[in-house]
Design a protein around this motif. Structure first.
Motif, PDB file in Angstrom:
ATOM      1  N   LEU A   1       0.827  -1.207   0.000  1.00 51.48           N
ATOM      2  CA  LEU A   1       0.000   0.000   0.000  1.00 51.48           C
ATOM      3  C   LEU A   1       0.861   1.256   0.000  1.00 51.48           C
ATOM      4  O   LEU A   1       0.572   2.225  -0.708  1.00 51.48           O
ATOM      5  N   VAL A   2       1.929   1.270   0.802  1.00 52.86           N
ATOM      6  CA  VAL A   2       2.822   2.431   0.852  1.00 52.86           C
ATOM      7  C   VAL A   2       3.385   2.737  -0.537  1.00 52.86           C
ATOM      8  O   VAL A   2       3.444   3.889  -0.959  1.00 52.86           O
ATOM      9  N   ASP A   3       3.772   1.691  -1.258  1.00 54.48           N
ATOM     10  CA  ASP A   3       4.418   1.869  -2.565  1.00 54.48           C
ATOM     11  C   ASP A   3       3.443   2.015  -3.724  1.00 54.48           C
ATOM     12  O   ASP A   3       3.705   2.785  -4.664  1.00 54.48           O
ATOM     13  N   CYS A   4       2.340   1.276  -3.700  1.00 57.86           N
ATOM     14  CA  CYS A   4       1.522   1.111  -4.907  1.00 57.86           C
ATOM     15  C   CYS A   4       0.186   1.849  -4.879  1.00 57.86           C
ATOM     16  O   CYS A   4      -0.451   1.996  -5.927  1.00 57.86           O
ATOM     17  N   ASP A   5      -0.261   2.289  -3.710  1.00 57.92           N
ATOM     18  CA  ASP A   5      -1.483   3.088  -3.610  1.00 57.92           C
ATOM     19  C   ASP A   5      -1.116   4.522  -3.998  1.00 57.92           C
ATOM     20  O   ASP A   5      -0.526   5.256  -3.211  1.00 57.92           O
ATOM     21  N   LYS A   6      -1.449   4.904  -5.235  1.00 60.10           N
ATOM     22  CA  LYS A   6      -1.037   6.212  -5.762  1.00 60.10           C
ATOM     23  C   LYS A   6      -2.021   7.332  -5.430  1.00 60.10           C
ATOM     24  O   LYS A   6      -1.780   8.494  -5.764  1.00 60.10           O
ATOM     25  N   VAL A   7      -3.124   7.000  -4.761  1.00 55.61           N
ATOM     26  CA  VAL A   7      -4.060   8.029  -4.303  1.00 55.61           C
ATOM     27  C   VAL A   7      -3.620   8.548  -2.931  1.00 55.61           C
ATOM     28  O   VAL A   7      -3.682   9.746  -2.655  1.00 55.61           O
ATOM     29  N   ASP A   8      -3.161   7.635  -2.090  1.00 60.09           N
ATOM     30  CA  ASP A   8      -2.679   8.022  -0.772  1.00 60.09           C
ATOM     31  C   ASP A   8      -1.204   8.419  -0.851  1.00 60.09           C
ATOM     32  O   ASP A   8      -0.626   8.470  -1.936  1.00 60.09           O
TER      33      ASP A   8
ATOM     34  N   PHE B   1      -8.891   0.928   0.403  1.00 60.68           N
ATOM     35  CA  PHE B   1      -9.772  -0.162  -0.003  1.00 60.68           C
ATOM     36  C   PHE B   1     -10.009  -0.132  -1.516  1.00 60.68           C
ATOM     37  O   PHE B   1      -9.945  -1.160  -2.197  1.00 60.68           O
ATOM     38  N   LYS B   2     -10.259   1.055  -2.030  1.00 61.69           N
ATOM     39  CA  LYS B   2     -10.518   1.202  -3.465  1.00 61.69           C
ATOM     40  C   LYS B   2      -9.283   0.845  -4.284  1.00 61.69           C
ATOM     41  O   LYS B   2      -9.369   0.186  -5.333  1.00 61.69           O
ATOM     42  N   GLN B   3      -8.099   1.276  -3.797  1.00 61.28           N
ATOM     43  CA  GLN B   3      -6.860   0.984  -4.510  1.00 61.28           C
ATOM     44  C   GLN B   3      -6.529  -0.511  -4.491  1.00 61.28           C
ATOM     45  O   GLN B   3      -6.007  -1.049  -5.468  1.00 61.28           O
ATOM     46  N   ILE B   4      -6.829  -1.171  -3.380  1.00 62.77           N
ATOM     47  CA  ILE B   4      -6.596  -2.621  -3.309  1.00 62.77           C
ATOM     48  C   ILE B   4      -7.434  -3.342  -4.357  1.00 62.77           C
ATOM     49  O   ILE B   4      -6.959  -4.263  -5.039  1.00 62.77           O
ATOM     50  N   MET B   5      -8.680  -2.905  -4.511  1.00 65.93           N
ATOM     51  CA  MET B   5      -9.544  -3.516  -5.527  1.00 65.93           C
ATOM     52  C   MET B   5      -9.007  -3.249  -6.927  1.00 65.93           C
ATOM     53  O   MET B   5      -9.032  -4.126  -7.793  1.00 65.93           O
ATOM     54  N   ALA B   6      -8.481  -2.030  -7.153  1.00 66.40           N
ATOM     55  CA  ALA B   6      -7.933  -1.691  -8.474  1.00 66.40           C
ATOM     56  C   ALA B   6      -6.660  -2.493  -8.777  1.00 66.40           C
ATOM     57  O   ALA B   6      -6.448  -2.930  -9.916  1.00 66.40           O
ATOM     58  N   LEU B   7      -5.834  -2.693  -7.746  1.00 66.44           N
ATOM     59  CA  LEU B   7      -4.609  -3.470  -7.924  1.00 66.44           C
ATOM     60  C   LEU B   7      -4.908  -4.947  -8.159  1.00 66.44           C
ATOM     61  O   LEU B   7      -4.179  -5.631  -8.883  1.00 66.44           O
ATOM     62  N   GLY B   8      -5.947  -5.432  -7.522  1.00 61.64           N
ATOM     63  CA  GLY B   8      -6.302  -6.839  -7.645  1.00 61.64           C
ATOM     64  C   GLY B   8      -6.069  -7.645  -6.390  1.00 61.64           C
ATOM     65  O   GLY B   8      -6.212  -8.873  -6.399  1.00 61.64           O
ATOM     66  N   GLY B   9      -5.705  -6.970  -5.280  1.00 57.02           N
ATOM     67  CA  GLY B   9      -5.559  -7.680  -4.021  1.00 57.02           C
ATOM     68  C   GLY B   9      -4.278  -7.326  -3.294  1.00 57.02           C
ATOM     69  O   GLY B   9      -3.549  -6.406  -3.670  1.00 57.02           O
TER      70      GLY B   9
ATOM     71  N   CYS C   1       6.885   0.759  -6.571  1.00 56.48           N
ATOM     72  CA  CYS C   1       5.934  -0.349  -6.531  1.00 56.48           C
ATOM     73  C   CYS C   1       6.489  -1.556  -7.282  1.00 56.48           C
ATOM     74  O   CYS C   1       6.899  -1.448  -8.444  1.00 56.48           O
ATOM     75  N   HIS C   2       6.540  -2.707  -6.607  1.00 55.48           N
ATOM     76  CA  HIS C   2       6.918  -3.950  -7.295  1.00 55.48           C
ATOM     77  C   HIS C   2       5.884  -5.043  -7.011  1.00 55.48           C
ATOM     78  O   HIS C   2       6.207  -6.199  -6.770  1.00 55.48           O
ATOM     79  N   PHE C   3       4.633  -4.624  -7.060  1.00 52.95           N
ATOM     80  CA  PHE C   3       3.494  -5.521  -6.869  1.00 52.95           C
ATOM     81  C   PHE C   3       3.465  -6.582  -7.974  1.00 52.95           C
ATOM     82  O   PHE C   3       3.674  -6.288  -9.155  1.00 52.95           O
ATOM     83  N   GLU C   4       3.225  -7.852  -7.578  1.00 52.29           N
ATOM     84  CA  GLU C   4       3.080  -8.950  -8.535  1.00 52.29           C
ATOM     85  C   GLU C   4       1.713  -9.593  -8.319  1.00 52.29           C
ATOM     86  O   GLU C   4       1.476 -10.213  -7.278  1.00 52.29           O
ATOM     87  N   LYS C   5       0.853  -9.446  -9.306  1.00 51.48           N
ATOM     88  CA  LYS C   5      -0.511  -9.947  -9.166  1.00 51.48           C
ATOM     89  C   LYS C   5      -0.545 -11.450  -8.941  1.00 51.48           C
ATOM     90  O   LYS C   5      -1.445 -11.974  -8.263  1.00 51.48           O
ATOM     91  N   SER C   6       0.474 -12.144  -9.451  1.00 50.33           N
ATOM     92  CA  SER C   6       0.509 -13.603  -9.288  1.00 50.33           C
ATOM     93  C   SER C   6       0.713 -14.017  -7.833  1.00 50.33           C
ATOM     94  O   SER C   6       0.477 -15.172  -7.466  1.00 50.33           O
ATOM     95  N   LYS C   7       1.175 -13.049  -6.995  1.00 53.21           N
ATOM     96  CA  LYS C   7       1.425 -13.355  -5.589  1.00 53.21           C
ATOM     97  C   LYS C   7       0.273 -12.919  -4.678  1.00 53.21           C
ATOM     98  O   LYS C   7       0.381 -13.041  -3.451  1.00 53.21           O
ATOM     99  N   VAL C   8      -0.810 -12.426  -5.249  1.00 53.60           N
ATOM    100  CA  VAL C   8      -1.958 -11.998  -4.454  1.00 53.60           C
ATOM    101  C   VAL C   8      -2.557 -13.190  -3.712  1.00 53.60           C
ATOM    102  O   VAL C   8      -2.765 -14.261  -4.290  1.00 53.60           O
ATOM    103  N   VAL C   9      -2.811 -12.988  -2.408  1.00 54.73           N
ATOM    104  CA  VAL C   9      -3.405 -14.061  -1.598  1.00 54.73           C
ATOM    105  C   VAL C   9      -4.768 -13.671  -1.042  1.00 54.73           C
ATOM    106  O   VAL C   9      -5.528 -14.540  -0.596  1.00 54.73           O
TER     107      VAL C   9
END
Length: 432
Positions: free
Chosen positions: A271-278, A290-298, A314-322
């Motif tokens: 969230l610190v790295d990838c939530d670009k609204v906050d 909450f909205k950004q998590i839904m946009a990212l995919g988890g 941000c180094h979010f990997e959607k394949s690692k979403v749990v």
């Protein structure tokens, strides 16, 4: 000595006073410093310590007699980089401020004598109660500024200010809370809120969430979700204003555990790295997150995307979403409704004014409004339960300042008074 000679003596020494008068010294006066340094050299030479003493501060008086008599209280520290035969000054010697000593010294200066300084008497005196507590604090928390005299003195002043705040909080506490020295006692209130909460408060947002339905308030007298394996261990946000992210992940961890039967520690750093609204370490809002998590995919796990206590790429990997969510809700600011929702649905993310929390040790907090104005919310936390102790109903709040703070990382605060604004922004994610 003639009157003319005596008058010259007074002028040379920078003293314009009636003979025999006692005046406060000016610590910056070179003559005062010379007298103090002479005393320190003599005391150091006679001491049984291996390391010599170096002056760090002076206070006291001076008196015009047959010369000048200085009655000084001198604070010294030991140096391992100088010997007792060296010139002992802060410019030349590194000191260890954990080796503080105080001496009372009487020094006579007579310009016509050789040597012109005489140490009439000296004795070691105890430090002030506040400095003794500060020295104990340094030993307990292994601070690293003990070789920097300027920073040490600044931190000592901050510590003394915090002791006054602790006394004020305790004297005016309406609940059972205890306040005292902890790992944050050398940090000013302003600095603390800027690094462990959000000094500028929660940013404004135009996001509107649907309201949670009204519930029956026929609920248990106490609820503690920690006992039901839906709350992860207390985390530590460090010197980063990311409390909002910890509040959000704590809420989602609880929702996932309740609905999916599995408690997973989730990544705040995502969230610190990838939530670009906050704004990362500069603050954020739960409903934006909450909205950004839904946009990212988890969300990824804490171990896959570990916390760094700093803004990063941000180094979010959607394949690692749990974990993922399907929405979020506003919860009523009525504290009976908040309790009903928590009892039925799990932990709630909230905002609170953290001004009275820095020095909290334990008990049920009920500070005066002046210490935590409800309109000035600046910290995101998680309500995980509620209960009652005698006549005092309380909330159980999971904080993100580590398990050594408060009640093993938790805060209990009076319930039903809207204390410190805790009921102004209760929200929760929803999990399908």
């Amino acid at each position: 000595m003639s009157f003319v000679a005596f008058s010259v003596l007074c002028v040379v020494a920078g003293v314009f006073a009636t003979p025999g008068g006692v005046n406060e010294i000016d610590p910056s006066d070179s003559n005062v410093q010379a007298a103090a340094d002479f005393a320190v050299g003599e005391i150091s030479a006679q001491s049984k310590t291996v390391n010599p003493y170096v002056r760090t501060s002076i206070s006291g008086t001076q008196q015009v007699v047959a010369g000048l008599k200085y009655e000084l209280t001198i604070k010294v520290a030991e140096s391992s980089t100088c010997s007792k035969t060296d010139e002992l000054s802060l410019d030349l010697c590194t000191v260890d401020m954990t080796t503080i000593h105080y001496f009372r010294a009487v020094v006579l200066w007579q310009s016509w004598m050789s040597p012109d300084y005489t140490l009439l008497e000296f004795n070691e005196v105890p430090p002030s109660d506040e400095e003794a507590k500060f020295q104990s604090f340094l030993a307990s928390y292994a601070r690293t500024y003990t070789n920097d005299v300027k920073q040490y003195e600044m931190k000592l002043m901050t510590f003394q200010d915090n002791l006054k705040t602790i006394q004020q909080l305790q004297a005016n506490e309406q609940g059972t809370a205890q306040y005292g020295i902890n790992e944050f006692s050398d940090i000013s209130a302003q600095e603390f809120l800027s690094t462990h909460a959000m000094a500028n408060g929660f940013p404004e947002s135009d996001v509107e969430l649907p309201m949670a339905p009204k519930l029956s308030t026929d609920i248990p007298t106490s609820v503690d979700w920690r006992e039901k394996n839906v709350v992860t261990p207390v985390k530590n946000q460090g010197s980063c204003g990311s409390c909002w992210a910890f509040s959000v992940t704590g809420n989602i961890e609880g929702q996932w555990a309740i609905h999916k039967g599995k408690l997973i520690s989730l990544s705040e750093q995502e969230l610190v790295d990838c939530d670009k609204v906050d704004h990362g370490c500069e603050g954020g809002l739960p409903w934006n997150a909450f909205k950004q998590i839904m946009a990212l995919g988890g969300l990824e796990t804490e171990s896959d995307y570990p916390y760094k206590a700093a803004d990063g790429m941000c180094h979010f990997e959607k394949s690692k979403v749990v974990v993922n969510i399907n929405g979020s809700l506003n919860i009523s600011s009525d504290e009976d409704q908040m309790a009903a929702w928590l009892a039925s649905n799990g932990p709630i993310t909230i905002g609170i004014n953290a001004a009275a929390m820095q020095h909290y040790h334990g008990g049920i907090a009920d500070p005066w409004t002046i210490f935590c104005r409800p309109s000035q919310i600046d910290h995101g936390v998680l309500i995980v339960g509620y209960g009652q102790d005698g006549s005092k109903p309380f909330w159980i709040i999971k904080n993100s300042w580590g398990a050594s703070w408060g009640e093993k990382g938790y805060y209990r605060i009076i319930r039903g008074k809207g204390k410190c604004g805790l009921n102004r922004m209760p929200t929760s994610a929803t999990v399908a």
